[in-house]
Motif scaffolding. Structure first.
Motif, PDB file in Angstrom:
ATOM      1  N   ILE B 341     -23.947   0.772  79.231  1.00 45.78           N
ATOM      2  CA  ILE B 341     -23.383  -0.084  78.183  1.00 45.78           C
ATOM      3  C   ILE B 341     -23.142  -1.488  78.730  1.00 45.78           C
ATOM      4  CG2 ILE B 341     -21.355  -0.456  76.717  1.00 45.78           C
ATOM      5  CD1 ILE B 341     -21.150   2.645  76.483  1.00 45.78           C
ATOM      6  N   ILE B 342     -22.621  -1.579  79.947  1.00 47.84           N
ATOM      7  CA  ILE B 342     -22.349  -2.884  80.560  1.00 47.84           C
ATOM      8  C   ILE B 342     -23.653  -3.663  80.730  1.00 47.84           C
ATOM      9  CG2 ILE B 342     -21.625  -3.995  82.723  1.00 47.84           C
ATOM     10  CD1 ILE B 342     -19.479  -1.666  82.876  1.00 47.84           C
ATOM     11  N   ARG B 343     -24.663  -2.999  81.266  1.00 49.64           N
ATOM     12  CA  ARG B 343     -25.954  -3.669  81.455  1.00 49.64           C
ATOM     13  C   ARG B 343     -26.502  -4.163  80.109  1.00 49.64           C
ATOM     14  NH1 ARG B 343     -29.522  -6.318  84.948  1.00 49.64           N
ATOM     15  NH2 ARG B 343     -31.339  -6.617  83.637  1.00 49.64           N
ATOM     16  N   ALA B 344     -26.478  -3.275  79.116  1.00 50.81           N
ATOM     17  CA  ALA B 344     -27.036  -3.638  77.811  1.00 50.81           C
ATOM     18  C   ALA B 344     -26.257  -4.801  77.192  1.00 50.81           C
ATOM     19  CB  ALA B 344     -27.024  -2.426  76.879  1.00 50.81           C
ATOM     20  N   VAL B 363     -17.698  -5.235  72.275  1.00 51.53           N
ATOM     21  CA  VAL B 363     -17.574  -4.509  73.542  1.00 51.53           C
ATOM     22  C   VAL B 363     -16.940  -3.168  73.203  1.00 51.53           C
ATOM     23  CG1 VAL B 363     -16.387  -4.522  75.765  1.00 51.53           C
ATOM     24  CG2 VAL B 363     -17.376  -6.640  74.849  1.00 51.53           C
ATOM     25  N   CYS B 364     -17.718  -2.102  73.218  1.00 51.08           N
ATOM     26  CA  CYS B 364     -17.194  -0.872  72.625  1.00 51.08           C
ATOM     27  C   CYS B 364     -17.853   0.382  73.181  1.00 51.08           C
ATOM     28  CB  CYS B 364     -17.380  -0.916  71.108  1.00 51.08           C
ATOM     29  SG  CYS B 364     -19.102  -0.954  70.558  1.00 51.08           S
ATOM     30  N   ASP B 375     -14.277   0.438  81.860  1.00 47.24           N
ATOM     31  CA  ASP B 375     -15.635  -0.086  81.672  1.00 47.24           C
ATOM     32  C   ASP B 375     -15.626  -1.268  80.710  1.00 47.24           C
ATOM     33  OD1 ASP B 375     -17.057   1.893  83.269  1.00 47.24           O
ATOM     34  OD2 ASP B 375     -16.568   3.318  81.681  1.00 47.24           O
ATOM     35  N   MET B 376     -14.811  -1.150  79.659  1.00 43.03           N
ATOM     36  CA  MET B 376     -14.758  -2.239  78.678  1.00 43.03           C
ATOM     37  C   MET B 376     -14.118  -3.486  79.285  1.00 43.03           C
ATOM     38  SD  MET B 376     -16.367  -0.931  76.195  1.00 43.03           S
ATOM     39  CE  MET B 376     -17.241   0.109  77.375  1.00 43.03           C
ATOM     40  N   TYR B 404     -14.136   4.729  66.945  1.00 45.76           N
ATOM     41  CA  TYR B 404     -14.643   4.312  68.243  1.00 45.76           C
ATOM     42  C   TYR B 404     -13.656   3.307  68.817  1.00 45.76           C
ATOM     43  CZ  TYR B 404     -16.129  -0.374  66.727  1.00 45.76           C
ATOM     44  OH  TYR B 404     -16.136  -1.676  66.281  1.00 45.76           O
ATOM     45  N   GLN B 405     -13.849   2.943  70.081  1.00 44.55           N
ATOM     46  CA  GLN B 405     -12.947   1.984  70.702  1.00 44.55           C
ATOM     47  C   GLN B 405     -13.666   0.665  70.932  1.00 44.55           C
ATOM     48  OE1 GLN B 405     -11.872   5.478  70.596  1.00 44.55           O
ATOM     49  NE2 GLN B 405     -12.284   5.500  72.771  1.00 44.55           N
ATOM     50  N   SER B 406     -13.058  -0.393  70.424  1.00 47.44           N
ATOM     51  CA  SER B 406     -13.564  -1.746  70.643  1.00 47.44           C
ATOM     52  C   SER B 406     -12.542  -2.487  71.494  1.00 47.44           C
ATOM     53  CB  SER B 406     -13.773  -2.430  69.288  1.00 47.44           C
ATOM     54  OG  SER B 406     -14.290  -3.720  69.476  1.00 47.44           O
ATOM     55  N   THR B 407     -12.593  -3.816  71.483  1.00 52.81           N
ATOM     56  CA  THR B 407     -11.567  -4.573  72.198  1.00 52.81           C
ATOM     57  C   THR B 407     -10.390  -4.847  71.257  1.00 52.81           C
ATOM     58  OG1 THR B 407     -12.982  -6.492  71.751  1.00 52.81           O
ATOM     59  CG2 THR B 407     -12.940  -5.657  73.988  1.00 52.81           C
ATOM     60  N   SER B 408      -9.226  -5.048  71.848  1.00 51.31           N
ATOM     61  CA  SER B 408      -7.997  -5.220  71.069  1.00 51.31           C
ATOM     62  C   SER B 408      -7.611  -6.692  70.982  1.00 51.31           C
ATOM     63  CB  SER B 408      -6.858  -4.446  71.734  1.00 51.31           C
ATOM     64  OG  SER B 408      -6.557  -5.032  72.991  1.00 51.31           O
TER      65      SER B 408
END
Lengths: 308, 460
Positions: B341-344, B363-364, B375-376, B404-408
């Motif tokens: 996910i980080i690479r993508a 970022v999720c 990781d996020m 799902y989890q995104s940024t806060s």
């Protein structure tokens, strides 16, 4: 479902943000209480993580740990195995004796990485369905109206907690409408489309699969139901109708069962499911969020996609 | 020609599409599609060969024939040869060297963007390390504006995402208030509706528009529904600031989304006719994500990252205000863990910026991927350094509708503080005027009598 123990640990919104024992000392520490909604408690209006407070610009310890607890439960929901014998017993008790079937997936990791394998039965399971269908139809040649399938999907707790109570509401509705039910199936490591193969093998006019949805932090045990008219290997998601978020804290069993009953009735009468089949009941009744998966507009339409 | 020997084994790459796929850092979606390299050695061999490929190869040998794909036609027909000239004689490897060189400054990269085809950008990203992607992306500032300006250097915006499982107005407003008080919402206030019916979408649009006007918030609102629904609502006079649509990098995947280029153009014209902008007239909002084409059986044997870059080729034809990859949303069969996910996420922001877009990122991750908040944090920080235009703000990082989890909102504050960047200027001024932030850009106490808090009371 938010972890009760963790939730208890969160100071009430608007209260002092000194869970760590540190008194507010700077303007932004003081701000945290205010941004929590002052004395108007924003948490009353939503299950979202509003008004969790601030330390500096970061999450206070209690909110941070509460999040970790919920994430742990959601992760466990994905990886915990289903107690299959126990579940089969419960399903039978709810009026749906089930064949114990398996997909072509070997383990949980492969399940997550190879959705194609989770959509097909292994050879032995396919043979079991054929045999059972033959025995059930012996001498009558009648096609069943509906094949009910249960699968673990992405949440073992969902299927263990919600499948039997849902069926206790739904199966009697089938009986009273005279819906001919095929033999039930439970599929280990199954995806939504595995019901197409089962329905095709037992020549059912429609299938409904009860499956554990992709767990969220606030809903690790949510059950989804996908209804498909004309089950056939290779069907795509636009041909299905989905009822989502079935659990006591979400869509109640009775309401979900009534929605499925209504959609099934329409599907059998009109000979279709999917985009063309709408829940035409008034908004107040039809608020069960029945939707068509895969017709991706925004992400909102893709909620069930994780398990398709 | 296209072969390379590594450790005594010779690897051949007869097709350009196969070469690109095998040169791609490992990800589960390419393996699922049967396109990935069979070994690490083959992957590196493919990178050697790719580095020698001329950039013009991507114009001469379309990965998907123009006869069957309107995205290919769009890319070829809008390619700006004059802009391409400075790099037209380069190989992919030479292009990487040039991108990293001091000659490639912000002005040179901005001038080059119309001359780059998405496939060239995808190709060079495949032979770049994370730090290369970040360094080049950080040199580029692509801006777009409607009521706020997105993508300015030194700024990081956020989309306030106040989703609710039943679209309950009070639940949505509670999340909006929380987010505004914490400085989110300058990219837009954007709801993913639980129910897609036109009546429901109008109700949400009207609610957001009244909110915006009541507090004179310099931002734009959006209900992320299908473009046909939005187009219909524009014609019926609904307050539509932004036209949203999910898009992909092939005609077939767009068709699976129920859209094509003509429809997107029609929707953009309709939204422009409303003249709702104040500091600009960019009215489109696109979301993308690696893996969508494979998910729709519409990938034509092309790897998911190259198709993602082609989706940006679609986006840039419509002068968008917002474009973001929803990088970890699609699930582990496409991007299996935090590393992938980080690479993508880095590839997506790099490719989008190099192609000229005001590129943002969701970022999720989902709970069935091998990823977590740590990781996020890594990806958010890297993207902040790379000059990502905006990220998402969700209460407590937990989207209770999309699961799902995104940024806060807190994550946005963290990134702004640690990177020394600020909200969009128009929104920053509003935060101060409303007494929500102090003169040092820090969130302030919102006292119980603050006008923002009147909102849910009104709705009670």
């Amino acid at each position: 479902m938010t972890c009760a123990e963790a939730a208890d640990g969160i100071p009430p919104a608007g209260g002092p943000q000194d869970a760590s024992g540190a008194p507010p000392e700077t303007a932004d520490q003081g701000a945290s209480a205010g941004t929590s909604g002052g004395r108007l408690d924003l948490t009353r209006f939503t299950a979202a993580r509003v008004a969790v407070g601030l330390t500096g610009v970061s999450l206070p310890t209690a909110a941070h740990l509460a999040f970790l607890a919920d994430h742990a439960m959601a992760r466990d929901a994905v990886h915990l195995p289903v107690d299959v014998p126990g579940l089969l017993q419960e399903l039978a008790g709810a009026g749906l004796p089930c064949l114990p079937l398996r997909s072509r997936v070997r383990d949980r990791r492969e399940y997550l990485l190879r959705p194609d394998l989770g959509r097909r039965l292994d050879q032995e399971s396919a043979a079991m369905v054929v045999r059972a269908a033959h025995e059930a139809g012996l001498g009558r040649g009648e096609r069943p109206d509906l094949a009910l399938v249960v699968a673990d999907g992405l949440s073992a707790p969902a299927v263990m907690r919600q499948a039997a109570p849902f069926l206790r509401e739904f199966v009697p509705r089938c009986r009273s409408r005279g819906v001919r039910l095929a033999v039930g199936s439970y599929v280990s490591l199954g995806r939504v489309a595995v019901a197409d193969e089962i329905g095709e093998l037992c020549r059912a006019r429609a299938t409904a699969i009860l499956i554990g949805e992709r767990p969220g932090l606030t809903s690790p045990d949510s059950l989804g139901v996908y209804l498909t008219f004309g089950p056939k290997v290779g069907n795509t998601d636009e041909r299905r109708n989905c009822i989502s978020n079935i659990r006591p804290e979400g869509l109640p069993f009775a309401e979900a069962a009534a929605t499925l009953d209504h959609l099934l009735h329409l599907a059998l009468a009109r000979g279709l499911t999917g985009v063309m089949l709408k829940d035409d009941r008034p908004l107040a009744v039809g608020n069960a969020a029945a939707s068509v998966p895969g017709v991706a507009a925004g992400r909102g339409e893709r909620r069930g996609e994780g398990v398709s | 020609m296209r072969s390379c020997t590594i450790g005594g084994t010779s690897y051949r790459f007869p097709e350009l599409a196969g070469l690109l796929a095998k040169a791609t850092p490992h990800r589960s979606g390419d393996a699922l599609a049967g396109l990935a390299a069979d070994s690490e050695a083959e992957r590196v061999a493919a990178r050697f060969v790719l580095a020698d490929a001329p950039l013009t190869a991507f114009l001469d040998e379309p990965l998907i024939p123009p006869e069957i794909d309107e995205v290919t036609r769009l890319i070829l027909e809008t390619h700006d040869k004059a802009a391409f000239a400075p790099v037209s004689g380069m190989s992919v490897g030479q292009f990487r060297d040039w991108l990293l060189s001091d000659a490639a400054d912000g002005a040179a990269l901005a001038a080059l963007a119309p001359g780059l085809a998405p496939e060239m950008v995808a190709a060079v990203s495949k032979i770049m390390r994370h730090q290369d992607l970040i360094l080049v992306a950080a040199k580029i500032s692509n801006t777009a504006a409607l009521r706020t300006t997105i993508g300015l250097p030194g700024r990081l915006c956020s989309r306030l995402q106040p989703n609710h499982p039943t679209d309950d107005p009070r639940g949505i407003l509670a999340a909006v208030i929380d987010g505004l008080a914490l400085g989110s919402g300058d990219a837009c206030i954007g709801i993913n509706p639980a129910t897609d019916s036109p009546a429901n979408v109008v109700r949400l649009l009207t609610m957001l528009d009244e909110l915006r006007q009541r507090y004179a918030i310099p931002t734009q609102s959006c209900v992320l529904t299908h473009v046909t629904t939005t187009l219909d609502l524009v014609r019926r006079g609904a307050p539509v600031d932004l036209v949203f649509q999910s898009i992909g990098g092939t005609e077939a995947v767009n068709s699976s989304f129920g859209v094509n280029l003509a429809l997107l153009a029609e929707a953009r014209e309709a939204a422009l006719s409303l003249h709702r902008g104040t500091v600009g007239q960019s009215v489109m909002y696109f979301e993308t994500g690696q893996g969508s084409a494979l998910s729709a059986n519409a990938h034509h044997g092309v790897d998911q990252q190259t198709l993602e870059a082609r989706a940006y080729g679609v986006a840039r034809a419509f002068d968008p205000l917002l474009v973001n990859t929803v990088v970890g949303f699609i699930g582990p069969e496409y991007l299996s863990d935090g590393r992938q996910i980080i690479r993508a996420g880095l590839e997506d922001v790099f490719c989008g910026k190099l192609l000229g877009l005001p590129m943002g990122a969701d970022v999720c991750y989902t709970n069935h991927a091998e990823a977590d908040q740590d990781d996020m944090d890594v990806l958010l920080t890297l993207l902040g350094v790379a000059g990502c235009a905006y990220v998402i703000g969700v209460p407590g990082a937990d989207d209770i509708m999309l699961n799902y989890q995104s940024t806060s909102f807190h994550d946005v504050l963290y990134a702004r503080r640690v990177l020394g960047v600020r909200p969009a200027p128009e929104f920053e001024a509003w935060l101060a005027a409303m007494g929500l932030f102090d003169d040092r850009g820090r969130p302030r106490a919102v006292d119980p009598g603050h006008p923002l808090l009147e909102l849910p009371r009104d709705l009670r």
